[in-house]
Design a protein around this motif. Structure first.
Motif, PDB file in Angstrom:
ATOM      1  N   ALA A 149      37.511   2.741 -15.383  1.00 21.39           N
ATOM      2  CA  ALA A 149      36.506   2.454 -14.360  1.00 21.39           C
ATOM      3  C   ALA A 149      35.096   2.489 -14.948  1.00 21.39           C
ATOM      4  N   VAL A 150      34.851   3.422 -15.881  1.00 19.52           N
ATOM      5  CA  VAL A 150      33.543   3.482 -16.541  1.00 19.52           C
ATOM      6  C   VAL A 150      33.340   2.233 -17.406  1.00 19.52           C
ATOM      7  N   LEU A 151      34.383   1.828 -18.118  1.00 21.37           N
ATOM      8  CA  LEU A 151      34.286   0.624 -18.946  1.00 21.37           C
ATOM      9  C   LEU A 151      33.977  -0.603 -18.092  1.00 21.37           C
ATOM     10  N   ALA A 152      34.596  -0.690 -16.932  1.00 24.79           N
ATOM     11  CA  ALA A 152      34.315  -1.822 -16.036  1.00 24.79           C
ATOM     12  C   ALA A 152      32.855  -1.842 -15.622  1.00 24.79           C
ATOM     13  N   GLN A 238      31.141  14.785 -16.782  1.00 21.01           N
ATOM     14  CA  GLN A 238      29.961  14.000 -16.439  1.00 21.01           C
ATOM     15  C   GLN A 238      30.313  12.821 -15.534  1.00 21.01           C
ATOM     16  N   ALA A 239      31.447  12.179 -15.822  1.00 18.63           N
ATOM     17  CA  ALA A 239      31.872  11.050 -14.995  1.00 18.63           C
ATOM     18  C   ALA A 239      32.198  11.507 -13.570  1.00 18.63           C
ATOM     19  N   LEU A 240      32.916  12.620 -13.460  1.00 17.37           N
ATOM     20  CA  LEU A 240      33.275  13.121 -12.131  1.00 17.37           C
ATOM     21  C   LEU A 240      32.045  13.642 -11.392  1.00 17.37           C
ATOM     22  N   ASP A 241      31.135  14.244 -12.120  1.00 14.24           N
ATOM     23  CA  ASP A 241      29.897  14.703 -11.497  1.00 14.24           C
ATOM     24  C   ASP A 241      29.115  13.515 -10.942  1.00 14.24           C
ATOM     25  N   HIS A 242      29.126  12.401 -11.672  1.00 13.15           N
ATOM     26  CA  HIS A 242      28.478  11.188 -11.165  1.00 13.15           C
ATOM     27  C   HIS A 242      29.193  10.681  -9.910  1.00 13.15           C
ATOM     28  N   ALA A 243      30.519  10.766  -9.897  1.00  5.95           N
ATOM     29  CA  ALA A 243      31.281  10.287  -8.728  1.00  5.95           C
ATOM     30  C   ALA A 243      30.950  11.094  -7.483  1.00  5.95           C
ATOM     31  N   LEU A 257      40.172   7.815  -7.657  1.00  7.32           N
ATOM     32  CA  LEU A 257      38.799   7.783  -7.175  1.00  7.32           C
ATOM     33  C   LEU A 257      38.569   6.556  -6.302  1.00  7.32           C
ATOM     34  N   PRO A 258      37.563   6.612  -5.425  1.00  6.27           N
ATOM     35  CA  PRO A 258      37.185   5.399  -4.690  1.00  6.27           C
ATOM     36  C   PRO A 258      36.783   4.293  -5.665  1.00  6.27           C
ATOM     37  N   PRO A 259      36.962   3.033  -5.302  1.00  6.70           N
ATOM     38  CA  PRO A 259      36.696   1.927  -6.230  1.00  6.70           C
ATOM     39  C   PRO A 259      35.290   1.932  -6.822  1.00  6.70           C
ATOM     40  N   ALA A 260      34.298   2.320  -6.046  1.00  7.85           N
ATOM     41  CA  ALA A 260      32.904   2.246  -6.517  1.00  7.85           C
ATOM     42  C   ALA A 260      32.399   3.577  -7.069  1.00  7.85           C
ATOM     43  N   ALA A 261      33.288   4.520  -7.338  1.00 10.12           N
ATOM     44  CA  ALA A 261      32.844   5.864  -7.728  1.00 10.12           C
ATOM     45  C   ALA A 261      32.074   5.857  -9.042  1.00 10.12           C
ATOM     46  N   MET A 262      32.440   4.980  -9.972  1.00  8.14           N
ATOM     47  CA  MET A 262      31.793   4.960 -11.290  1.00  8.14           C
ATOM     48  C   MET A 262      30.642   3.964 -11.370  1.00  8.14           C
TER      49      MET A 262
END
Length: 340
Positions: A149-152, A238-243, A257-262
């Protein structure tokens, strides 16, 4: 007694019974600092002392008022029909009741404050604790899903990942040798000034490291550097904290995660300087992998001035490695991973 400060001296006639079967006896009832004193009217000798806070009226609302020295009635009683004396005793009891209410109100107030403090602590502490817990227990497949999801999100800024099969096959072949069997590498056409490590042991390599390099050593050095400089648990946190807390709760309960979480996290990573490891561990890793460090160092600083330890510490500075990382054919295929 502060409840009776308006009186300099308060006395009244009363009828005292020293025991249930004793006859009534005339006494003078006087209010002291904390006692009710019953005295002989002829000799002024005290006959009995009662504690004012303990004095209890046995017949509320009736006259004459009958009092006892304790709540159980005891053996003694005194009858008083003087309104001022009765009022004074009642005032003492009201003052005592008011004082007794304060600790209860204080305890209630402290309880409310404690509850509010706990709620505030939960609001402040709980989300971070839940996010850290989710990052700690995330299985590899879930971490890879988050990394994808981060790569996307990164692709929105760099362009879609390069998917030419021959070039990806070379990456899949060399990656276990460099950074481990569970790692995967993807190439994006845009420049990254290095390699980004994402959750799930996913690495993103900028196409600029392939097109502008004479060999694979620079790209390989950046991959090794990313594996040493970035803690996988930290980047996942860090990724989850951003979500955010709500998204992480959904991850814990529903497994995704929700689709737009990242959304936006990839851009955040691109805006940060690429982390670099210490020269010592990196040089040791390069020597073990079988390639030199100068190409990596020159890709960071072509002048070499800021990366002299990497250039001078090149494990293969005096002699080439036993064998190259890639054959010429493999290197050409990797360079063309973004072509077509």
């Amino acid at each position: 007694m502060t409840a009776l400060t308006e009186f300099q001296r308060l006395e009244a006639q009363g009828s005292w019974r020293s025991a249930p079967d004793a006859r009534l006896r005339e006494v003078v009832v006087a209010v002291g600092e904390a006692t009710l004193v019953l005295s002989d009217p002829k000799s002024d000798l005290p006959l009995s002392h009662w504690s004012l806070p303990a004095v209890t009226r046995l017949n509320p609302g009736e006259m004459p008022a009958i009092y006892a020295p304790g709540g159980d009635g005891g053996d003694e009683t005194v009858e008083i029909d003087d309104p001022l004396m009765i009022q004074a005793i009642e005032r003492v009891h009201r003052a005592i009741a008011t004082r007794r209410a304060h600790p209860g109100r204080l305890r209630g107030g402290l309880t409310v404050v404690a509850v509010v403090a706990m709620l505030v602590a939960l609001v402040v502490w709980l989300p971070d604790a839940i996010i850290r817990h989710a990052a700690r227990i995330a299985p590899p497949a879930q971490a890879r899903q988050i990394g994808g999801a981060v790569l996307a999100d990164i692709e929105r800024s760099t362009g879609a990942i390069c998917t030419r099969a021959s070039g990806q096959a070379v990456l899949d072949w060399i990656t276990p040798r460099l950074i481990g069997p569970d790692a995967s590498v993807r190439v994006v056409p845009g420049p990254l000034n290095g390699v980004l490590r994402l959750p799930g042991n996913l690495y993103v390599l900028g196409g600029d490291l392939l097109e502008g390099s004479p060999g694979p050593d620079a790209a390989a050095g950046h991959l090794l550097a990313a594996s040493l400089a970035t803690d996988p648990g930290a980047i996942l946190w860090q990724a989850l904290d951003h979500a955010g807390f709500t998204a992480v709760l959904r991850l814990l309960t529903l497994g995704q995660l929700p689709p737009a979480a990242m959304r936006g996290f990839g851009e955040t990573l691109l805006s940060r300087p690429v982390p670099r490891p210490e020269a010592g561990p990196l040089l040791a890793a390069m020597e073990q992998a079988g390639f030199g460090s100068e190409a990596y160092a020159r890709s960071i600083d072509p002048t070499g001035q800021s990366v002299l330890p990497l250039i001078e510490g090149d494990p293969f500075r005096l002699a080439p490695p036993p064998r190259p990382l890639l054959t010429d054919q493999q290197w050409l295929a990797l360079q063309q991973i973004c072509a077509g």
